[in-house]
Design an enzyme around this catalytic site. Sequence first.
Site, PDB file in Angstrom:
ATOM      1  N   LYS A   1       0.632  -1.060   0.074  1.00 25.74           N
ATOM      2  CA  LYS A   1       0.038   0.213   0.091  1.00 25.74           C
ATOM      3  C   LYS A   1       0.756   1.129   0.049  1.00 25.74           C
ATOM      4  O   LYS A   1       1.826   1.497   0.842  1.00 25.74           O
ATOM      5  CB  LYS A   1      -0.585   0.089   1.321  1.00 25.74           C
ATOM      6  CG  LYS A   1      -2.180   0.502   1.283  1.00 25.74           C
ATOM      7  CD  LYS A   1      -3.005   0.245   2.345  1.00 25.74           C
ATOM      8  CE  LYS A   1      -4.341   0.932   2.400  1.00 25.74           C
ATOM      9  NZ  LYS A   1      -5.024   0.963   3.705  1.00 25.74           N
TER      10      LYS A   1
HETATM   11  C1  E4P Z   1      -8.288   1.178   4.030  1.00 23.82           C
HETATM   12  O1  E4P Z   1      -7.446   0.646   3.273  1.00 23.82           O
HETATM   13  C2  E4P Z   1      -8.365   2.524   4.903  1.00 23.82           C
HETATM   14  O2  E4P Z   1      -7.067   2.585   5.212  1.00 23.82           O
HETATM   15  C3  E4P Z   1      -9.320   2.585   5.861  1.00 23.82           C
HETATM   16  O3  E4P Z   1     -10.592   2.229   5.041  1.00 23.82           O
HETATM   17  C4  E4P Z   1      -9.283   4.038   6.414  1.00 23.82           C
HETATM   18  O4  E4P Z   1     -10.555   4.042   6.973  1.00 23.82           O
HETATM   19  P1  E4P Z   1     -10.858   5.604   8.009  1.00 23.82           P
HETATM   20  O5  E4P Z   1     -11.141   6.665   7.116  1.00 23.82           O
HETATM   21  O6  E4P Z   1     -12.212   5.203   9.017  1.00 23.82           O
HETATM   22  O7  E4P Z   1      -9.843   5.636   8.801  1.00 23.82           O
END
Ligand code: E4P
Length: 218
Positions: free
Chosen positions: A83
């Site tokens: 990522k």
């Molecule tokens: C997943 O890949 C993301 O990092 C995550 O869904 C972010 O979610 P949030 O905005 O609730 O922190």
Amino acid sequence: MKFFVDTAELDEIKALLSSNLIDGVTTNPSLIAKSGKNIKDTISNICKIVKGPVSAEVTSTETEGMIEEGKVLYSIASNVIVKLPLTWNGLEACNRLSNEKIPTNVTLCFSAAQALLAAKAGATYVSPFIGRLDDSGIDGVELISQIRVIYDNYQDLDTKILAASIRNTNHVIQVSMLGADVATVPPKILKDLVKHPLTDIGLENFLSDWQKTGQKIN
Ligand code: E4P
């Protein structure tokens, strides 16, 4: 439509696996920090029980650093997805890792222009953050619609749309109606998807009527 579970908590993942409804896992630095565990151990443990894609995020902000960290994370297991943040350096790192056949998830996507760049950089997944856009007063779900149109216009853009920052069950319904390839969903919201008061009332009535018959199926 695939469901990924958005957590770094091994116990939460284990509890959901027996349903066979989970296709993968996403983590981020905040989720790892919340777990209080070491990132490499956590990703390794998740990959031992999850066969599908498991996203693990780099923390360097420089291209070379991201590539190095990405390779370390990918060496943990073959189902790790590296990522990377949606920055210029992140796109460069995405392009280089993609050229080496290392799968990527370009995260922190807040606009269709960013999603177009992620696809051009060869991202395996792009993660538009629905809930955080809603929080800032912009319709997050609309972004999924825009990205779907753009990606469908060009056969050479094969990046998958991974709807992230999902805050409620309605987000899941809306992004699936708009053609997101994946929704990454926190465990509680996944469990909420099954709930409906009429299901509970209906089941209660069926069981009460059944009890009156005195019958048993086995
Ligand atoms: C997943 O890949 C993301 O990092 C995550 O869904 C972010 O979610 P949030 O905005 O609730 O922190």
